[in-house]
Scaffold this active site. Structure first.
Site, PDB file in Angstrom:
ATOM      1  NE  ARG A  29      -1.920  -2.282   2.683  1.00 53.06           N
ATOM      2  CZ  ARG A  29      -2.048  -3.708   2.212  1.00 53.06           C
ATOM      3  NH1 ARG A  29      -2.978  -3.761   1.825  1.00 53.06           N
ATOM      4  NH2 ARG A  29      -1.178  -4.421   2.974  1.00 53.06           N
ATOM      5  CE  LYS A  37      26.908  -3.193  -8.109  1.00 57.13           C
ATOM      6  NZ  LYS A  37      26.862  -2.070  -9.180  1.00 57.13           N
TER       7      LYS A  37
HETATM    8  C1  NCD Z   1       2.064  -1.103   8.033  1.00 58.77           C
HETATM    9  C2  NCD Z   1       3.455  -0.686   8.274  1.00 58.77           C
HETATM   10  O1  NCD Z   1       4.377  -0.978   7.375  1.00 58.77           O
HETATM   11  O2  NCD Z   1       3.919  -0.526   9.455  1.00 58.77           O
HETATM   12  N1  NCD Z   1       1.609  -1.004   6.949  1.00 58.77           N
HETATM   13  C3  NCD Z   1       1.294  -0.004   5.943  1.00 58.77           C
HETATM   14  O3  NCD Z   1       2.262   0.659   5.841  1.00 58.77           O
HETATM   15  N2  NCD Z   1       0.036   0.065   5.696  1.00 58.77           N
HETATM   16  C4  NCD Z   1       1.345  -2.054   9.101  1.00 58.77           C
HETATM   17  C5  NCD Z   1       2.210  -3.198   9.220  1.00 58.77           C
HETATM   18  O4  NCD Z   1       2.864  -3.723   8.418  1.00 58.77           O
HETATM   19  O5  NCD Z   1       1.467  -4.159   9.879  1.00 58.77           O
END
Ligand code: NCD
Length: 338
Positions: A68, A97
């Site tokens: 996302r 590298k």
């Molecule tokens: C979150 C993250 O990467 O912290 N995801 C995101 O950015 N939508 C939540 C998660 O990974 O649990």
């Protein structure tokens, strides 16, 4: 170690600023951002976007997995007519590298106007930002912060409930290692929220963060029982257990599956509660709940793109000017050239 500049307050002027922590924001900054995000939503709905960032390039550098955050930043930039340098698999870049983070971001600075960085270490975004003169946006630094997620979460709350002040908000899951809840709690603290933290004992909100918010007069309540607070909650924000931040598989097994939201859980919730999740979910919300109109997690992703479009535009010094000021400009007499 280079000197890491303190996070610069936004102070209603986003131009050229790094976005590292929620601590840089005030409610006035958030209001400014949300007005721009509303304009972005309108532009996408009407025309699929605009040319506001034509000629600008965004480098997106992800050292940790993402679906996302990375794709919404890429979509956001392209919907504004800008270009992208996507490095989602650092193992195919010179990082493999042995190039360090500092040199990698200095390289990207030569080719782009803004850098979006996700990294596994707390403080990595601040360290990288100190190396470059272009804006750097923190897309998650280990278990530290995830400010753009918190901003899109608050934007979602405003869209779903029509207000953001004085709400009763329950954060559930891995509050120790989840960076989204660290940023979100800090942000909600500015809006007189009652914050409930529901987690297994081992995964509580960091004591230091609780103490900071306590000193600021924020009402906080910790428990391991969702039943205790769900009936009063305006928002239930669910998170997954952050397996990758645990020291052992046994530690993960002990806490995984501690909470699962099912249609039955939802019978205890207010009729207009917003059920949110930053995603990915790995079993914390049953898919049977997806059709419940209170389930906001899919809409939350869409709102994320508008907020990221707004943020990219603002740090690059562009704005969709409000109608009033455009009219004022048009009414100005033309300058006579001598
Ligand atoms: C979150 C993250 O990467 O912290 N995801 C995101 O950015 N939508 C939540 C998660 O990974 O649990």
């Amino acid at each position: 170690m280079p000197d890491i500049a303190a996070h610069e307050p936004i102070n209603q002027d986003f131009t050229g600023k790094d976005i590292i922590s929620i601590d840089q924001f005030t409610p006035a900054d958030v209001e400014r951002l949300f007005a721009e995000a509303d304009a972005m939503q309108q532009a996408v709905t009407q025309d699929g976007g605009s040319d506001l960032l034509k000629g600008k390039l965004m480098a997106s550098l992800f050292y940790e997995p993402s679906t996302r955050t990375s794709s919404s930043f890429l979509a956001a930039m392209q919907r504004l007519g800008g270009g992208i340098i996507p490095i989602n698999e650092v193992n195919y870049s010179s990082v493999a590298k042995g190039e360090n983070l500092e040199d990698t971001v200095r390289t990207l600075e030569c080719y782009s106007d803004v850098i979006v960085l996700r990294h596994g270490k707390i403080g990595a975004a601040a360290l990288a930002a100190a190396q470059v003169g272009i804006p750097l946006i923190n897309a998650g630094d280990g278990a530290g912060e995830h400010p753009t997620q918190a901003l899109l979460d608050l934007f979602t709350i405003q869209k779903e409930l029509g207000r953001i002040d004085g709400l009763n908000i329950t954060l559930l899951g891995d509050l120790k290692n989840g960076r989204t809840v660290h940023s979100l709690a800090r942000l909600l603290a500015m809006y007189k929220s009652q914050l409930n933290y529901v987690s297994p004992n081992q995964l509580r909100m960091p004591a230091e963060l609780v103490a900071t918010l306590d000193a600021a007069g924020v009402q906080q309540y910790q428990t391991d029982s969702l039943d205790e607070v769900i009936g009063d909650s305006d928002v239930l924000y669910v998170t997954r257990v952050q397996k990758e931040r645990m020291v052992s598989d046994d530690e993960y097994k002990e806490v995984k599956g501690s909470y699962v939201i099912t249609p039955e859980t939802m019978t205890q919730a207010k009729p207009n509660m917003a059920l949110m999740h930053p995603l990915p979910r790995v079993g914390e919300i049953s898919s049977q709940v997806d059709s419940d109109e209170r389930s906001a997690y899919f809409r939350q992703m869409e709102y994320g793109m508008y907020v990221r479009m707004a943020l990219l535009a603002l740090v690059l010094g562009k704005t969709t000017a409000p109608a009033a000021s455009r009219q004022a400009e048009a009414a100005q007499p033309e300058l006579v050239r001598m």
